[in-house]
Design a protein around this motif. Sequence first.
Motif, PDB file in Angstrom:
ATOM      1  N   THR A 396       0.834  -1.209   0.000  1.00  0.00           N
ATOM      2  CA  THR A 396       0.000   0.000   0.000  1.00  0.00           C
ATOM      3  C   THR A 396       0.864   1.252   0.000  1.00  0.00           C
ATOM      4  O   THR A 396       0.566   2.233  -0.697  1.00  0.00           O
ATOM      5  CB  THR A 396      -0.933  -0.006   1.225  1.00  0.00           C
ATOM      6  N   THR A 407      -3.415  -1.519  -9.973  1.00  0.00           N
ATOM      7  CA  THR A 407      -4.697  -1.543  -9.261  1.00  0.00           C
ATOM      8  C   THR A 407      -5.858  -2.071 -10.089  1.00  0.00           C
ATOM      9  O   THR A 407      -6.862  -2.487  -9.528  1.00  0.00           O
ATOM     10  CB  THR A 407      -5.036  -0.134  -8.751  1.00  0.00           C
ATOM     11  N   ASP A 412     -10.135  -3.334  -3.908  1.00  0.00           N
ATOM     12  CA  ASP A 412      -9.778  -2.483  -2.773  1.00  0.00           C
ATOM     13  C   ASP A 412      -9.576  -3.326  -1.520  1.00  0.00           C
ATOM     14  O   ASP A 412     -10.377  -4.203  -1.204  1.00  0.00           O
ATOM     15  CB  ASP A 412     -10.882  -1.449  -2.522  1.00  0.00           C
TER      16      ASP A 412
END
Length: 476
Positions: A396, A407, A412
């Motif tokens: 992260t 990503t 998420d």
Amino acid sequence: MNTTLLGISATVGIGFAIYGTRKWLPKETPAPQEEKQFEVAKLAELSHLWKDREVKIKDAANLWREQSQENNSATPRPSFTHTEIERFFSEMIEHRSSINGIRRDLIIWLLKLLDKEGDCPSVVRKHKDEAERIYSEDSYAMLEAVPLYRHTLTVARNFIAKADQEALLADIILIALAHDIGKIPSYHDGMYSSGDHPIIAGLILNGIPEFVSLPNKEDILRAVTGHHLMKSDNILTDGLKQSDHEARQSELSALYLKMREQKNSRTESGVDTQFAAEEIEPTSARPATTELPSAERADPLGFAPAKEKYTPQLINIPECIDPDAVIESLKNRINLVESTPKGDQWSVVSMPNGVIYVNPDALWEAIKEVSNYDPLVYASEGFEAEKRNLMHSVITELARTKQALATEYVADGYYTSKVSIITGGGKRLSHLLIPLTAQAFGVTASELEEQKSAQLKRMVKDIKHKNKEVEQCVGR
């Protein structure tokens, strides 16, 4: 006279009648007193009391009540061979009025068991589900030198320190002393097919009639059998896991410090230091197993397996870990085929589209390398949740500072993607890999493609994402 005899007979008859009535008719039973009502709560309902990685035992204590007060057992004071066990009993058990009855007897039984058979190693990896199988060979070898009884007492003292009231103290000590008894060879060797050491510990407890009689035996069993699982809904399990982790950190800190002192001593004396260096540095030729213990294992005690996937949490990255240095360490592994005991393997591979796929094991090795073999990092190897949290936090941070994470391929809150690795022969291998960008490494995709060997191209022809399904780590 006849009248007198009749009177006497009547009197005697009435007397026998009254006596018979008193003897054979049921006595009048007093009305039962109204039973006191006690507040009852399951530990799962108290999980909100466990916050900020601290045990809020005092908040749960008032909800943990039993309807009878147990008296101290009249058994004579036990004696122990090991000084540390004797001291633990004297300081933590002997004069505490809250530790009484069956729980006191069970605690003494556990201490006697550890006194008699607790000189065995504090780590095991015989069963396929053992969490300690994922320790590196170096850490495992050092922890083998820590006897089980000593590790258990450290965990117990850590756990006791989290409780500022007496209400749960007996259960806390009972759980701590029992959590690793499944490692004792006389039990582990005979019952290893039943499960890993937490399961064996639960089976041992469940075979003790006094333990089975405890009203909260299931909560105690859940804490003991679940202390290596990543998820729990039991505050006692969480407290045990934290206490166990802290114990491993302190043990590894002391062991690595000793290794460094020995290395420095050999250097100053002019003795060849090659052996000392091997004692402290990771042995890459003997990697830790990648077969992770299952969080959904079958439980012979009948507990339903946890079905919810573990979501990694962001934590503070230790100062000893520089995320930029992690990138450099991984860069040295890109498109490199290495010889291992399991054959030739790669750990980081690039694709023509500019995505670099990293095996989570390679990320963990890079983290350990840049941490300079920090004991706090090494201790996380045996606690999968802590390990994943650290890897997630490093990725992260790299995503924030270097846009390192691709990503589009992960959801998420996650850092890996479920993929199919297609070999040159057309075979498809399912895996979980971390997709990073070539940009983060300061290289172009074309440059990396030129570095690939013919062998690597046969091993990895292409990598396809499985409908963007995401997981957290290899083996799940």
